[in-house]
Design an enzyme around this catalytic site. Sequence first.
Site, PDB file in Angstrom:
ATOM      1  N   LYS A   1      22.544  16.518  20.748  1.00 16.75           N
ATOM      2  CA  LYS A   1      21.094  16.578  20.900  1.00 16.75           C
ATOM      3  C   LYS A   1      20.441  15.577  19.952  1.00 16.75           C
ATOM      4  O   LYS A   1      21.093  15.007  19.084  1.00 16.75           O
ATOM      5  CB  LYS A   1      20.598  17.993  20.606  1.00 16.75           C
ATOM      6  CG  LYS A   1      20.961  18.505  19.216  1.00 16.75           C
ATOM      7  CD  LYS A   1      20.530  19.929  19.017  1.00 16.75           C
ATOM      8  CE  LYS A   1      20.912  20.424  17.617  1.00 16.75           C
ATOM      9  NZ  LYS A   1      20.408  21.772  17.339  1.00 16.75           N
TER      10      LYS A   1
ATOM     11  N   ARG B   1      15.301  33.644  16.081  1.00 12.15           N
ATOM     12  CA  ARG B   1      14.767  32.473  16.780  1.00 12.15           C
ATOM     13  C   ARG B   1      14.906  32.747  18.271  1.00 12.15           C
ATOM     14  O   ARG B   1      14.097  33.464  18.838  1.00 12.15           O
ATOM     15  CB  ARG B   1      15.494  31.197  16.319  1.00 12.15           C
ATOM     16  CG  ARG B   1      14.837  29.904  16.778  1.00 12.15           C
ATOM     17  CD  ARG B   1      15.467  28.683  16.128  1.00 12.15           C
ATOM     18  NE  ARG B   1      16.878  28.511  16.467  1.00 12.15           N
ATOM     19  CZ  ARG B   1      17.616  27.477  16.056  1.00 12.15           C
ATOM     20  NH1 ARG B   1      17.069  26.531  15.292  1.00 12.15           N
ATOM     21  NH2 ARG B   1      18.881  27.389  16.392  1.00 12.15           N
TER      22      ARG B   1
ATOM     23  N   TYR C   1       0.778  -1.799   0.386  1.00 12.27           N
ATOM     24  CA  TYR C   1      -0.386  -0.945   0.611  1.00 12.27           C
ATOM     25  C   TYR C   1      -0.721  -0.163  -0.656  1.00 12.27           C
ATOM     26  O   TYR C   1       0.168   0.369  -1.340  1.00 12.27           O
ATOM     27  CB  TYR C   1      -0.125   0.026   1.761  1.00 12.27           C
ATOM     28  CG  TYR C   1      -0.194  -0.600   3.128  1.00 12.27           C
ATOM     29  CD1 TYR C   1      -1.373  -1.183   3.579  1.00 12.27           C
ATOM     30  CD2 TYR C   1       0.913  -0.615   3.974  1.00 12.27           C
ATOM     31  CE1 TYR C   1      -1.449  -1.761   4.849  1.00 12.27           C
ATOM     32  CE2 TYR C   1       0.853  -1.182   5.240  1.00 12.27           C
ATOM     33  CZ  TYR C   1      -0.334  -1.755   5.661  1.00 12.27           C
ATOM     34  OH  TYR C   1      -0.396  -2.325   6.908  1.00 12.27           O
TER      35      TYR C   1
END
Length: 374
Positions: A38, A132, A265
């Site tokens: 996954k 879950r 930055y």
Amino acid sequence: MCQKGRAWIELSRENLAHNVRELQRILPKHTAMMPAIKANAYGHGAALVGKALQDMGISDFCVATVQEGIELRLAGITGQILVLGYTHPSQFNELAHYNLVQTVIDYPYAQVLNDYGKALPVHVGIDTGMRRLGERSDAIEKIRAIWSFPHLKITGVYSHLCVSDGTTAEERAFTQLQIKRFRSVVDALHKSGISGFKTHIQSSYGILNDYEPSFDYARTGIALYGVLSRPNDRVRAAADLRPVLSLKARVECVKTLSPGEAAGYGRAFTAASERTIAVVSIGYADGIPRNGSQTRYALLHGQKVPIVGRICMDQLFIDVTGIPNVAPGDEAVLIGSSGIQQISASDLAEQSGTISNEILSRLGSRLERIEVRA
């Protein structure tokens, strides 16, 4: 043709195969690996990893979404693909068309799946303490009732361990309790005359911490890719795991900062003395965390060099003062090795206040994945 352009990932098939052998050595002979590929195979590239594993004889896989399963099918993966997460009813046609196995996340969802009206292969999720997904392990009548739905072809039952990476007595006791709860559900189903399903509960730490690996599948995740979640994690199994992934980028240009001059930055880095900095072509859009400690580093010319200033979307700064002959086009290593120096994914994760699972799974799509020799 693969090119090592601005920033890229190198993948070692040899190390992947080595990790497969190591995990298979630890697992019982009857327990098949069900690799978790996954999140783009934890950032490694789902199609590349899936095809490599299939070539090694692995035929069972798990993913988080229907889309991930479809990607594997289109890449030529022919074995079982289990979708671990929720699938909306509008995508049930895709489950059927691509022959994907769906998780039954609770009894009401079993009803929704059955109402689709066509046969669907499924694994039933059991909640043994994670709280879950899955029907609660103490709701045995609801679990049994799932077998009454005529359109569900139930081929597996599984759960998930939530503290198997822990080392305390309390964590180990809770993991053993989860396993006990799971076994009680399986036993109750068998006593009811329900059979013909496979079982699985372990992922990487459940395997490596020696939690009675006597189930049909083991869902190997982060360990398959040769890393642990944190650099100081300790596991019980003597496993020689080797990182599959390296992350590299090019030096774009080299600049000299005068004392008191700032860069980036927010002018977040100010040179206390004359410094040489190199701009590297990788940033947070590629998956390098913007937040984290001020002690992050990269590797260049076999040496550790500090990352300075704020991480930009497409670039970052490294301080290369004292390193000779740094030039545009040089390779900087964010994960991997240079000379005798090494940075692991878990090292980068620790510097960024997270775990290697997150670092790897967030590596961006514009990073080309390239298979290399170990």
